[in-house]
Design a protein around this motif. Structure first.
Motif, PDB file in Angstrom:
ATOM      1  N   ILE A   1       9.335  25.470  -9.408  1.00 35.11           N
ATOM      2  CA  ILE A   1       9.570  24.979  -8.045  1.00 35.11           C
ATOM      3  C   ILE A   1       9.574  26.195  -7.134  1.00 35.11           C
ATOM      4  O   ILE A   1      10.389  27.105  -7.305  1.00 35.11           O
ATOM      5  CB  ILE A   1      10.914  24.220  -7.943  1.00 35.11           C
ATOM      6  N   ARG A   2       8.652  26.209  -6.190  1.00 33.80           N
ATOM      7  CA  ARG A   2       8.479  27.409  -5.357  1.00 33.80           C
ATOM      8  C   ARG A   2       8.864  27.083  -3.907  1.00 33.80           C
ATOM      9  O   ARG A   2       8.147  26.327  -3.236  1.00 33.80           O
ATOM     10  CB  ARG A   2       7.020  27.871  -5.436  1.00 33.80           C
ATOM     11  N   PRO A   3       9.990  27.627  -3.415  1.00 34.61           N
ATOM     12  CA  PRO A   3      10.412  27.348  -2.030  1.00 34.61           C
ATOM     13  C   PRO A   3       9.634  28.199  -1.024  1.00 34.61           C
ATOM     14  O   PRO A   3       8.817  29.053  -1.411  1.00 34.61           O
ATOM     15  CB  PRO A   3      11.894  27.748  -2.029  1.00 34.61           C
ATOM     16  N   ASP A   4       9.888  27.983   0.256  1.00 39.32           N
ATOM     17  CA  ASP A   4       9.349  28.809   1.361  1.00 39.32           C
ATOM     18  C   ASP A   4       7.829  28.931   1.300  1.00 39.32           C
ATOM     19  O   ASP A   4       7.263  29.961   1.672  1.00 39.32           O
ATOM     20  CB  ASP A   4       9.978  30.222   1.321  1.00 39.32           C
ATOM     21  N   THR A   5       7.184  27.886   0.818  1.00 36.91           N
ATOM     22  CA  THR A   5       5.740  27.938   0.584  1.00 36.91           C
ATOM     23  C   THR A   5       5.056  26.766   1.272  1.00 36.91           C
ATOM     24  O   THR A   5       5.201  25.611   0.847  1.00 36.91           O
ATOM     25  CB  THR A   5       5.455  27.911  -0.940  1.00 36.91           C
ATOM     26  N   LEU A   6       4.356  27.069   2.331  1.00 32.53           N
ATOM     27  CA  LEU A   6       3.640  26.043   3.096  1.00 32.53           C
ATOM     28  C   LEU A   6       2.267  25.813   2.475  1.00 32.53           C
ATOM     29  O   LEU A   6       1.543  26.777   2.200  1.00 32.53           O
ATOM     30  CB  LEU A   6       3.462  26.536   4.541  1.00 32.53           C
ATOM     31  N   CYS A   7       1.922  24.546   2.267  1.00 31.35           N
ATOM     32  CA  CYS A   7       0.533  24.256   1.900  1.00 31.35           C
ATOM     33  C   CYS A   7      -0.238  24.066   3.201  1.00 31.35           C
ATOM     34  O   CYS A   7       0.065  23.160   3.986  1.00 31.35           O
ATOM     35  CB  CYS A   7       0.439  23.012   1.030  1.00 31.35           C
ATOM     36  N   ARG A   8      -1.210  24.919   3.434  1.00 31.75           N
ATOM     37  CA  ARG A   8      -1.962  24.880   4.695  1.00 31.75           C
ATOM     38  C   ARG A   8      -3.188  23.994   4.593  1.00 31.75           C
ATOM     39  O   ARG A   8      -3.648  23.419   5.562  1.00 31.75           O
ATOM     40  CB  ARG A   8      -2.412  26.293   5.086  1.00 31.75           C
ATOM     41  N   GLN A   9      -3.716  23.894   3.365  1.00 31.01           N
ATOM     42  CA  GLN A   9      -4.985  23.171   3.219  1.00 31.01           C
ATOM     43  C   GLN A   9      -5.208  22.816   1.751  1.00 31.01           C
ATOM     44  O   GLN A   9      -4.893  23.610   0.860  1.00 31.01           O
ATOM     45  CB  GLN A   9      -6.123  24.083   3.695  1.00 31.01           C
ATOM     46  N   ILE A  10      -5.759  21.629   1.522  1.00 24.11           N
ATOM     47  CA  ILE A  10      -6.198  21.253   0.181  1.00 24.11           C
ATOM     48  C   ILE A  10      -7.654  21.686   0.054  1.00 24.11           C
ATOM     49  O   ILE A  10      -8.461  21.448   0.958  1.00 24.11           O
ATOM     50  CB  ILE A  10      -6.100  19.716  -0.020  1.00 24.11           C
ATOM     51  N   LEU A  11      -7.970  22.348  -1.051  1.00 26.13           N
ATOM     52  CA  LEU A  11      -9.359  22.785  -1.273  1.00 26.13           C
ATOM     53  C   LEU A  11     -10.102  21.666  -1.992  1.00 26.13           C
ATOM     54  O   LEU A  11      -9.603  21.142  -2.995  1.00 26.13           O
ATOM     55  CB  LEU A  11      -9.364  24.065  -2.123  1.00 26.13           C
ATOM     56  N   THR A  12     -11.256  21.282  -1.470  1.00 25.45           N
ATOM     57  CA  THR A  12     -11.994  20.161  -2.080  1.00 25.45           C
ATOM     58  C   THR A  12     -13.476  20.480  -2.185  1.00 25.45           C
ATOM     59  O   THR A  12     -14.015  21.293  -1.421  1.00 25.45           O
ATOM     60  CB  THR A  12     -11.870  18.873  -1.222  1.00 25.45           C
ATOM     61  N   ARG A  13     -14.094  19.824  -3.161  1.00 23.75           N
ATOM     62  CA  ARG A  13     -15.559  19.905  -3.285  1.00 23.75           C
ATOM     63  C   ARG A  13     -16.055  18.614  -3.934  1.00 23.75           C
ATOM     64  O   ARG A  13     -15.578  18.227  -4.990  1.00 23.75           O
ATOM     65  CB  ARG A  13     -15.950  21.118  -4.140  1.00 23.75           C
ATOM     66  N   ASP A  14     -16.956  17.903  -3.255  1.00 25.53           N
ATOM     67  CA  ASP A  14     -17.598  16.700  -3.797  1.00 25.53           C
ATOM     68  C   ASP A  14     -16.606  15.713  -4.415  1.00 25.53           C
ATOM     69  O   ASP A  14     -16.748  15.300  -5.577  1.00 25.53           O
ATOM     70  CB  ASP A  14     -18.637  17.089  -4.866  1.00 25.53           C
ATOM     71  N   GLY A  15     -15.618  15.352  -3.660  1.00 27.86           N
ATOM     72  CA  GLY A  15     -14.686  14.326  -4.149  1.00 27.86           C
ATOM     73  C   GLY A  15     -13.714  14.828  -5.196  1.00 27.86           C
ATOM     74  O   GLY A  15     -13.088  14.026  -5.892  1.00 27.86           O
ATOM     75  N   VAL A  16     -13.600  16.122  -5.314  1.00 24.08           N
ATOM     76  CA  VAL A  16     -12.643  16.691  -6.267  1.00 24.08           C
ATOM     77  C   VAL A  16     -11.754  17.683  -5.516  1.00 24.08           C
ATOM     78  O   VAL A  16     -12.252  18.515  -4.757  1.00 24.08           O
ATOM     79  CB  VAL A  16     -13.375  17.419  -7.423  1.00 24.08           C
ATOM     80  N   ALA A  17     -10.447  17.569  -5.721  1.00 26.29           N
ATOM     81  CA  ALA A  17      -9.526  18.562  -5.153  1.00 26.29           C
ATOM     82  C   ALA A  17      -9.384  19.677  -6.178  1.00 26.29           C
ATOM     83  O   ALA A  17      -9.006  19.420  -7.324  1.00 26.29           O
ATOM     84  CB  ALA A  17      -8.184  17.911  -4.862  1.00 26.29           C
ATOM     85  N   SER A  18      -9.699  20.894  -5.752  1.00 27.65           N
ATOM     86  CA  SER A  18      -9.685  21.986  -6.742  1.00 27.65           C
ATOM     87  C   SER A  18      -8.414  22.828  -6.645  1.00 27.65           C
ATOM     88  O   SER A  18      -8.174  23.678  -7.483  1.00 27.65           O
ATOM     89  CB  SER A  18     -10.919  22.883  -6.545  1.00 27.65           C
ATOM     90  N   GLY A  19      -7.612  22.607  -5.616  1.00 27.44           N
ATOM     91  CA  GLY A  19      -6.391  23.396  -5.467  1.00 27.44           C
ATOM     92  C   GLY A  19      -5.966  23.404  -4.013  1.00 27.44           C
ATOM     93  O   GLY A  19      -6.228  22.451  -3.275  1.00 27.44           O
TER      94      GLY A  19
END
Ligand code: FAD
Length: 508
Positions: free
Chosen positions: A224-242
């Motif tokens: 569990i990692r606090p103080d960490t904003l997710c700014r964007q989901i990385l995607t390619r061709d209908g797949v979320a890669s991270g």
């Protein structure tokens, strides 16, 4: 710090914690759960209501230092106050006019989300509140597991002569047309009864179970990692890669890669993150649903308690001594009724300045909203204090909502009469939109991808193979009852889908 994991979960509130627990219990997946906020309590996601006043004030003080919680210097004198532990979406909002937009819209930004500040009411929905397109047997099984994760019980408070007389009086007046399961009864609460009569309230620590302990997490592959904003989901061709993450204290950006991505970042910020990631289906941020709410303080016609005095308990925790549930029951009682037996209200308001020495209940009636596609989050090119797309809310009560509120005001008088009490000060109060903190529908699920929903019934974003959503925004129906139990149940069903599709037994 791992950057290559199996499951990435964004948001550590009840929904995120449910995904984490269910997946960690059933797979060997390496799981990373990030949250934009800090840990406010020394345990992981313990409920702040269990703390003594000094520690509680300290935690709330820390919550106020979160960048989005800053109150501008030019805030008007009548600016709305956020409930402790939450911050307003619009810190300049005032309650007038009452129903323009959603002035009281708020969120929490800390480990455990709103799930460390909540009041723990966990009734099951019924009738039109239920999600009819889901397999009802599976849904009921998910509700049962959700109740176990949250430690829901109706024995949170000892039954007293007063609580029993309140239940009997309500059933004398309101039992017509109700089956046994929908009569007035003790509220199902997420808590553990204690010998001193004050329950221990469940936070997300309860959901995490053993995983609330850091050493167990380390052993079982959950970080569990606090103080960490997710700014964007990385995607390619209908797949979320991270995802692209930012460590807020240092401002350092980095990528993580994952086989499955879950966003459980609340009903406002899950759509915000999808929008920021260029994932913008037609229904995203629409169908915003906040339960209109009416409250009143009612003196109960019962003997004054010895040494009764409005205020807090001797040890300084809140002074609720019982919670009664008057369930939503169509068509006659289309409200979720919550009666807090106590000396002060669950919501800060000041009708009862004098101490009459008699027991009081704070009555809250929640209404099911008349759902509209145009009640929605709007995103702009401007950025908020964290650099995310700025949000404003377009939100209106319909004629049906106003008629419902009129009916609710009458119902308050009926409850007052049933308890042989007077509504103190004579007035029930309609609260400004957003006060419920139960925002729903903004990334709702649906049976088919027809433009009116964002995910499948398994909470998978339409058009994506491995991107799942969790939280109240998934709920598509107009519920009147508190939503967290349902969100946890839906997260369990989604986690089962992840296990089936990505971690079948033979893969372990
Ligand atoms: P949250 O608990 O809001 O958690 C979302 C998390 O996501 C937050 O911690 C946030 O920091 C994080 N996040 C957001 N954006 C990002 C991002 N981009 N990157 C990283 N992290 C992000 N509900 C009930 O059912 N019954 C009740 O009695 C009840 N009482 C309540 C009383 C109070 C005072 C409050 C505040 C809430 C109450 N609620 C109640 C509501 C309940 O707490 C919520 O329904 C529940 O917490 C929602 O869970 P969630 O996990 O979807 O979202």
């Amino acid at each position: 710090m791992s950057t290559d994991i199996d499951v990435l979960i964004i948001g550590s509130g009840p929904a995120g914690a449910t995904f984490a627990r269910h997946l960690a219990d059933r797979t060997t997946a390496r799981i990373l759960m990030v949250d934009t906020g800090s840990a406010l309590t020394s345990d992981t996601g313990g409920n702040i209501r269990n703390l003594m006043p000094e520690a509680r004030e300290q935690a709330w003080g820390q919550a106020r230092t979160f960048p989005l919680a800053a109150i501008p210097h030019d805030a008007p004198a009548d600016v709305l106050q956020a409930r402790p532990g939450t911050h307003l979406l619009n810190p300049l909002a005032t309650a007038t006019p009452l129903h323009q937009g959603m002035p009281a819209a708020a969120m929490s930004s800390n480990i455990g989300g709103m799930g460390i500040h909540w009041t723990c009411a966990c009734p099951r929905p019924s009738g039109s509140e239920r999600i009819s397109f889901l397999d009802q047997t599976r849904l009921d099984a998910a509700y049962e597991t959700a109740e176990a994760y949250l430690q829901v019980t109706q024995q949170g408070f000892p039954a007293t002569a007063l609580s029993q007389s309140i239940i009997a009086a309500l059933n004398d007046r309101f039992s017509d047309g109700r089956d046994a399961t929908r009569l007035a009864q003790p509220m199902p609460l997420a808590c553990t009864p204690q010998p001193d009569g004050k329950p221990r309230w469940s936070g997300t620590d309860a959901i995490l179970g053993d995983l609330a302990r850091a050493e167990v997490r380390a052993r079982r592959g959950l970080e569990i990692r606090p103080d960490t904003l997710c700014r964007q989901i990385l995607t390619r061709d209908g797949v979320a890669s991270g995802a692209m993450l930012r460590h807020l204290p240092s401002g350092r950006d980095y990528e993580v890669h994952a086989s499955v991505v879950v966003i459980a970042a609340d009903a406002l910020r899950t759509p915000q993150l999808l929008y920021a990631s260029g994932i913008r289906p037609q229904a995203l941020g629409r169908w915003l649903n906040d339960q209109p709410q009416v409250i009143a303080l009612i003196d109960v016609d019962a003997p004054a308690r010895p040494n009764a005095k409005a205020g807090s308990t001797q040890d300084g925790r809140d002074n609720v001594s019982g919670v009664t549930w008057l369930p939503f029951n169509e068509p006659d009682f289309p409200f979720h009724g919550q009666l807090m037996q106590m000396d002060t209200s669950p919501i800060a308001f000041h009708q009862n300045d004098k101490d009459v020495g008699k027991p009081v209940v704070g009555l809250g009636l929640f209404l099911a909203k008349d759902l509209r596609e145009d009640d929605r989050i709007m995103f702009s090119d401007e950025r908020d204090a964290l650099g995310m797309p700025r949000m404003t809310l377009s939100y209106t009560l319909t004629d049906a909502d106003r008629a419902g509120l009129e009916k609710a005001l009458k119902a308050v008088q009926q409850v007052g009469a049933a308890l042989n009490g007077v509504a103190n000060g004579g007035e029930a109060i309609i609260l400004p939109a957003g006060t419920s903190l139960h925002y729903q529908g903004t990334h709702r699920m649906g049976p088919v991808d027809d433009g009116t929903c964002v995910t499948s019934p398994a909470s998978r974003v339409w058009g994506f193979d491995n991107l799942y959503l969790g939280g109240n925004g998934s709920i598509p129906t107009a519920t009147a009852c508190n939503p967290t139990l349902t969100s946890v149940a839906l997260a369990l069903m989604a986690a089962d889908d992840i296990i089936e599709r990505f971690f079948p037994p033979h893969s372990l």
